[in-house]
Design a protein around this motif. Structure first.
Motif, mmCIF file in Angstrom:
data_model
loop_
_atom_site.group_PDB
_atom_site.id
_atom_site.type_symbol
_atom_site.label_atom_id
_atom_site.label_comp_id
_atom_site.label_asym_id
_atom_site.label_seq_id
_atom_site.Cartn_x
_atom_site.Cartn_y
_atom_site.Cartn_z
ATOM 1 N N GLU A 160 0.864 -1.183 0.000
ATOM 2 C CA GLU A 160 0.000 0.000 0.000
ATOM 3 C C GLU A 160 0.901 1.234 0.000
ATOM 4 O OE1 GLU A 160 -3.876 -0.137 2.382
ATOM 5 O OE2 GLU A 160 -2.643 -1.678 3.356
ATOM 6 N N ILE A 161 0.834 1.993 -1.063
ATOM 7 C CA ILE A 161 1.557 3.253 -1.163
ATOM 8 C C ILE A 161 0.517 4.363 -1.031
ATOM 9 C CG2 ILE A 161 2.983 4.707 -2.657
ATOM 10 C CD1 ILE A 161 4.004 2.161 -3.991
ATOM 11 N N LYS A 162 0.679 5.184 0.001
ATOM 12 C CA LYS A 162 -0.358 6.165 0.324
ATOM 13 C C LYS A 162 0.188 7.588 0.235
ATOM 14 C CE LYS A 162 -2.618 3.031 3.635
ATOM 15 N NZ LYS A 162 -3.085 2.898 5.049
ATOM 16 N N ASN A 163 -0.266 8.309 -0.786
ATOM 17 C CA ASN A 163 0.019 9.749 -0.909
ATOM 18 C C ASN A 163 1.501 10.075 -0.763
ATOM 19 O OD1 ASN A 163 -2.838 9.717 0.995
ATOM 20 N ND2 ASN A 163 -2.897 10.557 -1.071
ATOM 21 N N VAL A 164 2.340 9.315 -1.460
ATOM 22 C CA VAL A 164 3.788 9.476 -1.335
ATOM 23 C C VAL A 164 4.281 10.648 -2.185
ATOM 24 C CG1 VAL A 164 6.014 8.421 -1.954
ATOM 25 C CG2 VAL A 164 4.330 7.135 -0.637
ATOM 26 N N VAL A 165 5.125 11.453 -1.573
ATOM 27 C CA VAL A 165 5.756 12.588 -2.244
ATOM 28 C C VAL A 165 7.269 12.472 -2.062
ATOM 29 C CG1 VAL A 165 6.044 15.094 -2.268
ATOM 30 C CG2 VAL A 165 3.769 14.100 -1.888
ATOM 31 N N LYS A 166 8.011 12.679 -3.150
ATOM 32 C CA LYS A 166 9.471 12.711 -3.071
ATOM 33 C C LYS A 166 9.992 13.832 -3.947
ATOM 34 C CE LYS A 166 13.752 11.657 -2.229
ATOM 35 N NZ LYS A 166 14.341 11.972 -0.916
ATOM 36 N N ARG A 167 10.790 14.718 -3.342
ATOM 37 C CA ARG A 167 11.396 15.834 -4.073
ATOM 38 C C ARG A 167 12.906 15.673 -4.109
ATOM 39 N NH1 ARG A 167 7.259 18.463 -1.250
ATOM 40 N NH2 ARG A 167 5.888 19.737 -2.553
ATOM 41 N N TYR A 168 13.500 16.106 -5.202
ATOM 42 C CA TYR A 168 14.946 16.271 -5.299
ATOM 43 C C TYR A 168 15.201 17.746 -5.553
ATOM 44 C CZ TYR A 168 15.246 11.176 -5.705
ATOM 45 O OH TYR A 168 15.151 9.824 -5.474
ATOM 46 N N LYS A 169 15.535 18.481 -4.500
ATOM 47 C CA LYS A 169 15.677 19.937 -4.574
ATOM 48 C C LYS A 169 14.376 20.535 -5.104
ATOM 49 C CE LYS A 169 20.708 19.851 -4.974
ATOM 50 N NZ LYS A 169 21.889 20.247 -5.780
ATOM 51 N N ASP A 170 14.398 21.148 -6.288
ATOM 52 C CA ASP A 170 13.183 21.786 -6.802
ATOM 53 C C ASP A 170 12.348 20.856 -7.676
ATOM 54 O OD1 ASP A 170 13.864 24.171 -5.557
ATOM 55 O OD2 ASP A 170 14.989 24.901 -7.299
ATOM 56 N N GLU A 171 12.851 19.636 -7.890
ATOM 57 C CA GLU A 171 12.144 18.699 -8.777
ATOM 58 C C GLU A 171 11.220 17.800 -7.960
ATOM 59 O OE1 GLU A 171 12.992 14.890 -11.716
ATOM 60 O OE2 GLU A 171 14.669 16.007 -10.859
ATOM 61 N N LEU A 172 9.954 17.744 -8.369
ATOM 62 C CA LEU A 172 8.976 16.872 -7.727
ATOM 63 C C LEU A 172 8.960 15.546 -8.495
ATOM 64 C CD1 LEU A 172 6.873 16.726 -5.464
ATOM 65 C CD2 LEU A 172 5.187 17.654 -7.071
ATOM 66 N N ALA A 173 9.697 14.555 -7.994
ATOM 67 C CA ALA A 173 9.866 13.293 -8.713
ATOM 68 C C ALA A 173 8.652 12.387 -8.572
ATOM 69 C CB ALA A 173 11.109 12.568 -8.210
ATOM 70 N N VAL A 174 8.060 12.378 -7.372
ATOM 71 C CA VAL A 174 6.847 11.591 -7.115
ATOM 72 C C VAL A 174 5.837 12.521 -6.462
ATOM 73 C CG1 VAL A 174 5.852 9.631 -5.870
ATOM 74 C CG2 VAL A 174 8.126 9.428 -6.892
ATOM 75 N N ASP A 175 4.683 12.642 -7.081
ATOM 76 C CA ASP A 175 3.710 13.668 -6.710
ATOM 77 C C ASP A 175 2.420 13.031 -6.193
ATOM 78 O OD1 ASP A 175 2.120 15.872 -6.456
ATOM 79 O OD2 ASP A 175 2.172 16.458 -8.561
ATOM 80 N N ASN A 176 2.393 12.782 -4.872
ATOM 81 C CA ASN A 176 1.168 12.311 -4.224
ATOM 82 C C ASN A 176 0.672 10.988 -4.822
ATOM 83 O OD1 ASN A 176 -0.575 13.078 -2.055
ATOM 84 N ND2 ASN A 176 -2.213 13.373 -3.553
#
Length: 310
Positions: free
Chosen positions: A4-20
Protein backbone atom coordinates in the motif's frame (compact mmCIF):
# COMPACT_ATOMS: atom_id res chain seq x y z
CA UNK A 1 -2.63 -6.18 0.85
CA UNK A 2 0.98 -6.87 -0.12
CA UNK A 3 1.79 -3.22 -0.89
CA UNK A 4 0.00 0.00 0.00
CA UNK A 5 1.56 3.25 -1.16
CA UNK A 6 -0.36 6.17 0.32
CA UNK A 7 0.02 9.75 -0.91
CA UNK A 8 3.79 9.48 -1.33
CA UNK A 9 5.76 12.59 -2.24
CA UNK A 10 9.47 12.71 -3.07
CA UNK A 11 11.40 15.83 -4.07
CA UNK A 12 14.95 16.27 -5.30
CA UNK A 13 15.68 19.94 -4.57
CA UNK A 14 13.18 21.79 -6.80
CA UNK A 15 12.14 18.70 -8.78
CA UNK A 16 8.98 16.87 -7.73
CA UNK A 17 9.87 13.29 -8.71
CA UNK A 18 6.85 11.59 -7.11
CA UNK A 19 3.71 13.67 -6.71
CA UNK A 20 1.17 12.31 -4.22
CA UNK A 21 1.24 8.74 -5.57
CA UNK A 22 -1.10 6.08 -4.16
CA UNK A 23 -1.03 2.44 -5.28
CA UNK A 24 -2.44 -0.81 -3.95
CA UNK A 25 -0.97 -4.18 -4.92
CA UNK A 26 -2.84 -7.31 -3.89
CA UNK A 27 -1.41 -10.71 -3.13
CA UNK A 28 -0.96 -12.89 -6.22
CA UNK A 29 -0.83 -10.04 -8.74
CA UNK A 30 1.71 -9.39 -11.44
CA UNK A 31 1.52 -5.61 -11.20
CA UNK A 32 2.85 -3.60 -14.14
CA UNK A 33 4.33 -0.20 -13.35
CA UNK A 34 4.79 1.74 -16.58
CA UNK A 35 5.92 5.20 -17.56
CA UNK A 36 8.20 7.05 -19.96
CA UNK A 37 11.70 7.97 -18.77
CA UNK A 38 11.47 10.49 -15.95
CA UNK A 39 7.92 9.50 -15.02
CA UNK A 40 8.82 8.70 -11.40
CA UNK A 41 8.53 4.92 -11.46
CA UNK A 42 12.19 4.29 -10.54
CA UNK A 43 11.92 6.69 -7.60
CA UNK A 44 8.72 4.93 -6.52
CA UNK A 45 10.45 1.53 -6.65
CA UNK A 46 13.48 2.86 -4.75
CA UNK A 47 11.16 4.19 -2.05
CA UNK A 48 9.37 0.86 -1.95
CA UNK A 49 12.69 -0.93 -1.39
CA UNK A 50 13.65 1.49 1.38
CA UNK A 51 16.59 2.87 -0.61
CA UNK A 52 15.43 6.47 -0.34
CA UNK A 53 13.48 8.43 2.24
CA UNK A 54 10.17 9.89 1.15
CA UNK A 55 9.16 13.46 2.04
CA UNK A 56 5.52 12.70 2.70
CA UNK A 57 3.12 9.76 2.78
CA UNK A 58 3.31 6.16 3.91
CA UNK A 59 4.46 2.84 2.45
CA UNK A 60 3.13 -0.41 3.91
CA UNK A 61 4.42 -3.82 2.84
CA UNK A 62 2.67 -6.86 4.32
CA UNK A 63 0.78 -4.37 6.52
CA UNK A 64 4.02 -3.07 8.06
CA UNK A 65 5.43 0.40 7.63
CA UNK A 66 8.70 0.24 5.65
CA UNK A 67 10.03 3.09 7.82
CA UNK A 68 9.72 1.07 11.04
CA UNK A 69 10.29 -2.49 9.83
CA UNK A 70 12.76 -2.03 6.97
CA UNK A 71 15.14 -4.94 7.69
CA UNK A 72 12.32 -7.33 8.56
CA UNK A 73 10.39 -6.50 5.40
CA UNK A 74 13.43 -6.75 3.12
CA UNK A 75 13.81 -10.44 4.01
CA UNK A 76 10.49 -11.05 2.25
CA UNK A 77 11.46 -9.16 -0.94
CA UNK A 78 13.48 -10.25 -3.95
CA UNK A 79 15.01 -7.61 -6.22
CA UNK A 80 15.84 -8.13 -9.89
CA UNK A 81 17.50 -4.82 -10.82
CA UNK A 82 17.67 -3.35 -14.31
CA UNK A 83 21.47 -3.34 -14.18
CA UNK A 84 22.89 -6.83 -13.76
CA UNK A 85 24.07 -7.15 -10.15
CA UNK A 86 26.30 -10.23 -9.92
CA UNK A 87 29.99 -10.72 -9.21
CA UNK A 88 31.80 -11.48 -12.49
CA UNK A 89 34.64 -13.45 -10.84
CA UNK A 90 32.35 -15.72 -8.84
CA UNK A 91 30.72 -18.79 -10.33
CA UNK A 92 26.99 -19.07 -10.92
CA UNK A 93 26.68 -21.24 -7.80
CA UNK A 94 28.84 -18.90 -5.68
CA UNK A 95 26.85 -15.82 -6.74
CA UNK A 96 23.51 -17.41 -5.89
CA UNK A 97 24.86 -18.75 -2.58
CA UNK A 98 26.32 -15.35 -1.64
CA UNK A 99 23.01 -13.50 -2.08
CA UNK A 100 21.03 -16.28 -0.36
CA UNK A 101 23.33 -16.01 2.69
CA UNK A 102 22.46 -12.30 2.94
CA UNK A 103 18.91 -13.41 3.71
CA UNK A 104 20.07 -15.75 6.48
CA UNK A 105 20.09 -19.06 4.62
CA UNK A 106 22.75 -21.56 5.70
CA UNK A 107 23.76 -25.23 5.83
CA UNK A 108 21.46 -27.70 4.06
CA UNK A 109 18.68 -25.18 3.49
CA UNK A 110 21.15 -22.88 1.74
CA UNK A 111 22.41 -25.68 -0.50
CA UNK A 112 18.89 -26.89 -1.33
CA UNK A 113 17.60 -23.41 -2.13
CA UNK A 114 20.58 -22.54 -4.34
CA UNK A 115 20.20 -25.79 -6.29
CA UNK A 116 16.47 -25.14 -6.60
CA UNK A 117 16.99 -21.55 -7.87
CA UNK A 118 19.54 -22.69 -10.46
CA UNK A 119 17.29 -25.47 -11.69
CA UNK A 120 14.37 -23.05 -11.85
CA UNK A 121 16.31 -20.57 -14.00
CA UNK A 122 17.86 -23.26 -16.21
CA UNK A 123 21.39 -22.68 -14.92
CA UNK A 124 22.14 -26.01 -13.21
CA UNK A 125 24.56 -27.02 -15.95
CA UNK A 126 26.35 -23.65 -15.65
CA UNK A 127 26.84 -23.58 -11.87
CA UNK A 128 30.64 -23.89 -12.05
CA UNK A 129 30.98 -21.20 -14.75
CA UNK A 130 32.17 -17.74 -13.73
CA UNK A 131 29.52 -15.08 -14.30
CA UNK A 132 31.80 -13.09 -16.61
CA UNK A 133 31.76 -15.94 -19.13
CA UNK A 134 27.96 -16.10 -19.36
CA UNK A 135 25.95 -14.57 -22.20
CA UNK A 136 23.82 -11.52 -21.44
CA UNK A 137 20.70 -13.66 -21.26
CA UNK A 138 22.32 -16.13 -18.88
CA UNK A 139 23.48 -13.28 -16.62
CA UNK A 140 19.90 -12.02 -16.52
CA UNK A 141 18.78 -15.48 -15.44
CA UNK A 142 21.47 -15.48 -12.76
CA UNK A 143 20.15 -12.12 -11.55
CA UNK A 144 16.78 -13.82 -11.04
CA UNK A 145 18.29 -16.87 -9.33
CA UNK A 146 20.04 -14.58 -6.82
CA UNK A 147 16.75 -12.79 -6.14
CA UNK A 148 14.53 -15.83 -5.56
CA UNK A 149 16.64 -18.38 -3.65
CA UNK A 150 15.23 -17.17 -0.30
CA UNK A 151 11.62 -17.66 -1.50
CA UNK A 152 10.49 -14.01 -1.34
CA UNK A 153 6.78 -13.26 -1.09
CA UNK A 154 7.24 -10.06 -3.15
CA UNK A 155 9.55 -9.84 -6.18
CA UNK A 156 10.39 -6.50 -7.82
CA UNK A 157 11.57 -6.90 -11.41
CA UNK A 158 12.92 -3.76 -13.06
CA UNK A 159 13.18 -4.41 -16.81
CA UNK A 160 14.54 -7.97 -16.47
CA UNK A 161 14.62 -8.67 -20.23
CA UNK A 162 16.57 -5.65 -21.50
CA UNK A 163 19.07 -6.45 -24.24
CA UNK A 164 18.84 -10.24 -24.28
CA UNK A 165 18.27 -12.91 -26.91
CA UNK A 166 14.73 -14.17 -27.66
CA UNK A 167 15.33 -17.59 -26.11
CA UNK A 168 16.43 -16.17 -22.76
CA UNK A 169 13.62 -13.62 -22.90
CA UNK A 170 11.01 -16.34 -23.37
CA UNK A 171 12.60 -18.37 -20.57
CA UNK A 172 12.44 -15.39 -18.21
CA UNK A 173 8.80 -14.64 -19.07
CA UNK A 174 7.84 -18.26 -18.43
CA UNK A 175 9.81 -18.16 -15.16
CA UNK A 176 7.86 -15.08 -14.05
CA UNK A 177 4.57 -16.89 -14.67
CA UNK A 178 5.80 -19.90 -12.67
CA UNK A 179 6.94 -17.71 -9.78
CA UNK A 180 3.53 -16.09 -9.71
CA UNK A 181 1.75 -19.45 -9.89
CA UNK A 182 3.90 -20.60 -6.97
CA UNK A 183 2.58 -17.71 -4.86
CA UNK A 184 4.90 -14.75 -5.37
CA UNK A 185 3.44 -11.29 -5.94
CA UNK A 186 5.44 -9.47 -8.64
CA UNK A 187 5.96 -5.81 -9.46
CA UNK A 188 7.09 -5.59 -13.07
CA UNK A 189 8.48 -2.73 -15.13
CA UNK A 190 9.32 -3.06 -18.81
CA UNK A 191 9.82 -1.06 -21.99
CA UNK A 192 8.23 -3.91 -23.96
CA UNK A 193 4.47 -3.46 -24.00
CA UNK A 194 3.88 -6.97 -25.36
CA UNK A 195 5.41 -8.36 -22.15
CA UNK A 196 3.05 -6.26 -20.05
CA UNK A 197 0.09 -7.44 -22.16
CA UNK A 198 1.14 -11.05 -21.64
CA UNK A 199 2.02 -10.98 -17.95
CA UNK A 200 0.31 -8.27 -15.95
CA UNK A 201 -3.00 -8.63 -14.15
CA UNK A 202 -3.11 -4.99 -13.08
CA UNK A 203 -1.25 -1.97 -14.44
CA UNK A 204 -0.48 1.58 -13.32
CA UNK A 205 0.75 4.22 -15.76
CA UNK A 206 2.86 7.06 -14.36
CA UNK A 207 3.79 10.35 -16.00
CA UNK A 208 5.41 13.44 -14.55
CA UNK A 209 5.44 11.93 -11.07
CA UNK A 210 1.75 11.07 -10.98
CA UNK A 211 -0.31 7.92 -11.50
CA UNK A 212 -2.47 8.94 -14.47
CA UNK A 213 -4.30 5.64 -14.99
CA UNK A 214 -4.68 2.31 -13.24
CA UNK A 215 -6.64 -0.88 -13.88
CA UNK A 216 -6.56 -4.18 -15.71
CA UNK A 217 -5.86 -4.33 -19.45
CA UNK A 218 -9.51 -4.10 -20.48
CA UNK A 219 -10.21 -1.19 -18.14
CA UNK A 220 -7.26 0.78 -19.48
CA UNK A 221 -8.22 0.09 -23.09
CA UNK A 222 -11.75 1.28 -22.37
CA UNK A 223 -10.33 4.68 -21.37
CA UNK A 224 -9.49 5.51 -24.97
CA UNK A 225 -11.97 3.33 -26.81
CA UNK A 226 -14.82 5.55 -27.98
CA UNK A 227 -15.55 3.76 -31.25
CA UNK A 228 -15.48 0.33 -32.90
CA UNK A 229 -13.73 -0.30 -36.22
CA UNK A 230 -14.01 -3.23 -38.60
CA UNK A 231 -12.30 -3.66 -41.97
CA UNK A 232 -13.88 -5.89 -44.60
CA UNK A 233 -12.30 -7.04 -47.86
CA UNK A 234 -15.04 -7.50 -50.49
CA UNK A 235 -15.15 -9.43 -53.76
CA UNK A 236 -16.37 -6.29 -55.54
CA UNK A 237 -17.22 -2.70 -54.68
CA UNK A 238 -20.10 -0.39 -55.42
CA UNK A 239 -20.84 2.95 -53.88
CA UNK A 240 -24.54 2.29 -53.34
CA UNK A 241 -23.48 -0.44 -50.93
CA UNK A 242 -21.19 2.01 -49.11
CA UNK A 243 -23.91 4.67 -48.84
CA UNK A 244 -26.37 2.14 -47.43
CA UNK A 245 -23.84 0.88 -44.85
CA UNK A 246 -23.44 4.48 -43.69
CA UNK A 247 -27.18 4.52 -42.95
CA UNK A 248 -27.05 1.49 -40.64
CA UNK A 249 -27.71 2.49 -37.05
CA UNK A 250 -24.54 3.32 -35.12
CA UNK A 251 -22.28 3.72 -38.19
CA UNK A 252 -20.27 6.93 -38.10
CA UNK A 253 -18.24 6.45 -41.28
CA UNK A 254 -17.48 3.97 -44.05
CA UNK A 255 -14.13 4.55 -45.78
CA UNK A 256 -13.19 2.90 -49.08
CA UNK A 257 -9.77 1.74 -50.28
CA UNK A 258 -10.00 -0.42 -53.40
CA UNK A 259 -12.11 -3.42 -52.43
CA UNK A 260 -11.55 -2.76 -48.73
CA UNK A 261 -14.03 -0.86 -46.56
CA UNK A 262 -13.41 0.30 -43.01
CA UNK A 263 -16.57 0.87 -41.00
CA UNK A 264 -16.37 3.07 -37.90
CA UNK A 265 -19.26 2.77 -35.46
CA UNK A 266 -20.13 4.24 -32.10
CA UNK A 267 -18.78 2.15 -29.25
CA UNK A 268 -20.99 -0.83 -28.35
CA UNK A 269 -23.28 -0.31 -31.35
CA UNK A 270 -23.39 -4.11 -31.84
CA UNK A 271 -24.21 -3.64 -35.51
CA UNK A 272 -21.60 -5.92 -37.09
CA UNK A 273 -24.08 -8.68 -37.87
CA UNK A 274 -26.35 -6.14 -39.63
CA UNK A 275 -23.42 -4.87 -41.71
CA UNK A 276 -22.41 -8.41 -42.71
CA UNK A 277 -25.99 -9.44 -43.49
CA UNK A 278 -26.53 -6.38 -45.67
CA UNK A 279 -23.34 -6.99 -47.69
CA UNK A 280 -24.12 -10.68 -48.24
CA UNK A 281 -27.71 -9.89 -49.27
CA UNK A 282 -26.38 -7.72 -52.10
CA UNK A 283 -24.56 -10.74 -53.51
CA UNK A 284 -21.09 -9.39 -52.64
CA UNK A 285 -18.74 -11.86 -50.99
CA UNK A 286 -16.73 -10.99 -47.89
CA UNK A 287 -13.16 -12.22 -48.42
CA UNK A 288 -11.72 -11.15 -45.07
CA UNK A 289 -12.80 -9.43 -41.83
CA UNK A 290 -10.50 -7.67 -39.35
CA UNK A 291 -11.91 -6.22 -36.14
CA UNK A 292 -9.61 -3.49 -34.86
CA UNK A 293 -9.19 -3.37 -31.10
CA UNK A 294 -7.29 -0.86 -28.95
CA UNK A 295 -4.03 -2.09 -27.42
CA UNK A 296 -1.99 -0.99 -24.41
CA UNK A 297 0.54 0.79 -26.63
CA UNK A 298 -2.30 2.97 -27.93
CA UNK A 299 -3.50 3.65 -24.39
CA UNK A 300 0.01 4.64 -23.30
CA UNK A 301 0.55 6.90 -26.30
CA UNK A 302 -2.82 8.60 -25.84
CA UNK A 303 -2.33 9.23 -22.11
CA UNK A 304 1.34 10.29 -22.11
CA UNK A 305 1.90 11.49 -25.67
CA UNK A 306 4.92 9.18 -25.83
CA UNK A 307 5.72 5.59 -26.68
CA UNK A 308 6.86 3.31 -23.86
CA UNK A 309 10.44 3.28 -25.17
CA UNK A 310 10.75 7.09 -25.15
Amino acid sequence: MVVEIKNVVKRYKDELAVDNVSLTIREGEIFGLLGPNGAGKTTTINALMGLIKIDKGEILIFDKNIKNFSSEIKKEIGIVPQDIAVYPDLTVYENTSFFAKLYGLKDKLLKDRVEEALEFTGLSDKKKVMAKYLSGGMRRRLNIACAIAHHPRLIIMDEPTVGIDPQSRNHILESIKRLNNDGSTIIYTSHYMEEVEELCTNIAIMDKGKVIAQGNKDELKALISTEDKVSLELSSMNFTLVDNIRNIMGVMDCAVDGNMITVTSKKDSKNLSKIIDYILNTGVEIMNINIEKPNLEGVFLTLTGKTLRD
